[in-house]
Design a protein around this motif. Structure first.
Motif, PDB file in Angstrom:
ATOM      1  N   LEU A 235     106.267  12.138  10.419  1.00 48.84           N
ATOM      2  CA  LEU A 235     105.800  12.150  11.804  1.00 48.84           C
ATOM      3  C   LEU A 235     104.446  11.459  11.942  1.00 48.84           C
ATOM      4  O   LEU A 235     104.208  10.720  12.909  1.00 48.84           O
ATOM      5  N   ARG A 236     103.571  11.687  10.993  1.00 45.27           N
ATOM      6  CA  ARG A 236     102.254  11.046  11.061  1.00 45.27           C
ATOM      7  C   ARG A 236     102.360   9.533  10.915  1.00 45.27           C
ATOM      8  O   ARG A 236     101.557   8.776  11.489  1.00 45.27           O
ATOM      9  N   SER A 237     103.341   9.079  10.155  1.00 44.22           N
ATOM     10  CA  SER A 237     103.519   7.633   9.985  1.00 44.22           C
ATOM     11  C   SER A 237     103.879   6.959  11.296  1.00 44.22           C
ATOM     12  O   SER A 237     103.706   5.739  11.444  1.00 44.22           O
TER      13      SER A 237
ATOM     14  N   ALA B  14     115.034  18.909  13.814  1.00 43.91           N
ATOM     15  CA  ALA B  14     115.430  18.100  14.965  1.00 43.91           C
ATOM     16  C   ALA B  14     114.510  18.354  16.146  1.00 43.91           C
ATOM     17  O   ALA B  14     114.150  17.424  16.888  1.00 43.91           O
ATOM     18  N   ALA B  15     114.110  19.617  16.331  1.00 46.07           N
ATOM     19  CA  ALA B  15     113.200  19.948  17.421  1.00 46.07           C
ATOM     20  C   ALA B  15     111.833  19.312  17.208  1.00 46.07           C
ATOM     21  O   ALA B  15     111.213  18.799  18.148  1.00 46.07           O
ATOM     22  N   ALA B  16     111.353  19.335  15.971  1.00 41.51           N
ATOM     23  CA  ALA B  16     110.063  18.717  15.678  1.00 41.51           C
ATOM     24  C   ALA B  16     110.088  17.231  16.032  1.00 41.51           C
ATOM     25  O   ALA B  16     109.124  16.699  16.619  1.00 41.51           O
ATOM     26  N   MET B  17     111.160  16.569  15.685  1.00 40.46           N
ATOM     27  CA  MET B  17     111.279  15.142  16.012  1.00 40.46           C
ATOM     28  C   MET B  17     111.290  14.913  17.519  1.00 40.46           C
ATOM     29  O   MET B  17     110.630  14.011  18.037  1.00 40.46           O
ATOM     30  N   ARG B  18     112.019  15.753  18.248  1.00 40.45           N
ATOM     31  CA  ARG B  18     112.106  15.592  19.704  1.00 40.45           C
ATOM     32  C   ARG B  18     110.792  15.943  20.402  1.00 40.45           C
ATOM     33  O   ARG B  18     110.365  15.240  21.325  1.00 40.45           O
ATOM     34  N   PHE B  19     110.128  17.003  19.966  1.00 37.68           N
ATOM     35  CA  PHE B  19     108.824  17.353  20.544  1.00 37.68           C
ATOM     36  C   PHE B  19     107.838  16.212  20.315  1.00 37.68           C
ATOM     37  O   PHE B  19     107.045  15.874  21.199  1.00 37.68           O
ATOM     38  N   ALA B  20     107.873  15.625  19.129  1.00 33.12           N
ATOM     39  CA  ALA B  20     106.978  14.513  18.830  1.00 33.12           C
ATOM     40  C   ALA B  20     107.284  13.313  19.730  1.00 33.12           C
ATOM     41  O   ALA B  20     106.362  12.659  20.241  1.00 33.12           O
ATOM     42  N   GLU B  21     108.549  13.043  19.941  1.00 28.00           N
ATOM     43  CA  GLU B  21     108.938  11.952  20.833  1.00 28.00           C
ATOM     44  C   GLU B  21     108.410  12.171  22.247  1.00 28.00           C
ATOM     45  O   GLU B  21     108.113  11.206  22.967  1.00 28.00           O
TER      46      GLU B  21
END
Length: 253
Positions: A50-52, A21-28
């Motif tokens: 994430l790369r997509s 969940a953190a990875a998704m939020r950091f990416a956002e």
């Protein structure tokens, strides 16, 4: 506005639960990510997802209980991106379904709990701080727990490890605050993640968890990730050495 635009962040335990969940939020928020976990297949799948979406991210299989692997992760991030700005030391394990009390607690379980949940954070901090000092500072968040601030029967390894994480967090804040490094801990309460699904599958435990939380429910991984992103952002610029409870009010009782 993306709070972490072009910031370079390491996240351990990134393949599932709070780390994912953190990875998704950091990416956002625009961060460039170095993700780590023992589960290489799940890590690779997350990177592909994430790369997509156009995110700059790579994965490195890492056992945080190995100091050399923690250093290698930081080295890879710095080599790949040229710097390190944020770190979320999240990798951890649980005791599983409630084990026996302290006098019957398996010694091998104790050793592994401390190796991953406490030494793993320490090893990460040593490597991360060196890299951050080289580029003028940074922000670190360590995953503690409500178990890092109170005693809980039957899980001495987990409780001891998380108390240690709280102590390390405060020590780093004191030692390196003047060098523009902030170190805080997030202390989740009962959170719906794969790590505790065996425990939460027991109706009596789930009911107990919900009934002792003023919010009346267990939390989500995304709710913890929001706290972590905030703590790494400039909005938290004067927050250092704090233990940020994200427990629905459990510790306020």
């Amino acid at each position: 506005m993306q709070e972490l635009q072009n910031k370079v962040a390491i996240i351990t335990g990134a393949a599932s639960g709070i780390g994912r969940a953190a990875a998704m939020r950091f990416a956002e928020e625009g961060a460039k990510l170095a993700l780590a976990d023992l589960d290489a297949a799940a890590g690779a799948a997350l990177v592909a997802e994430l790369r997509s979406c156009g995110n700059d991210v790579f994965f490195q299989r890492t056992d945080v209980a190995d100091a050399a692997q923690c250093q290698a992760l930081v080295d890879a991030a710095v080599t790949h991106y040229g710097r390190l700005d944020c770190a979320f030391n999240n990798a951890g394990i649980s005791d599983g379904p409630i084990p026996p009390g302290t006098i019957d607690y398996p010694l091998a379980l104790w050793d592994r709990m401390i190796a991953v949940n406490l030494s793993g954070v320490f090893y990460g901090l040593r490597a991360q701080i060196r890299a951050m000092l080289a580029n003028g500072g940074g922000a670190i968040v360590n995953t503690a727990s409500i178990a890092g601030q109170i005693g809980l029967a039957g899980i001495p390894g987990y409780v001891a490890g998380k108390h240690g994480v709280v102590g390390l967090t405060k020590t780093i804040a004191v030692e390196y605050g003047a060098q523009n490094i902030r170190c805080n801990a997030v202390a989740p309460g009962f959170i719906e993640t794969p790590m505790i699904e065996q425990v939460m599958a027991v109706p009596a435990f789930r009911d107990m968890a919900a009934s002792t939380v003023p919010a009346g429910r267990v939390g989500s991984a995304e709710e913890i990730a929001n706290v972590v992103v905030w703590a790494c952002s400039d909005r938290a610029s004067y927050v250092n050495g704090a233990v940020l409870a994200a427990d629905g009010g459990f510790l306020a009782r």
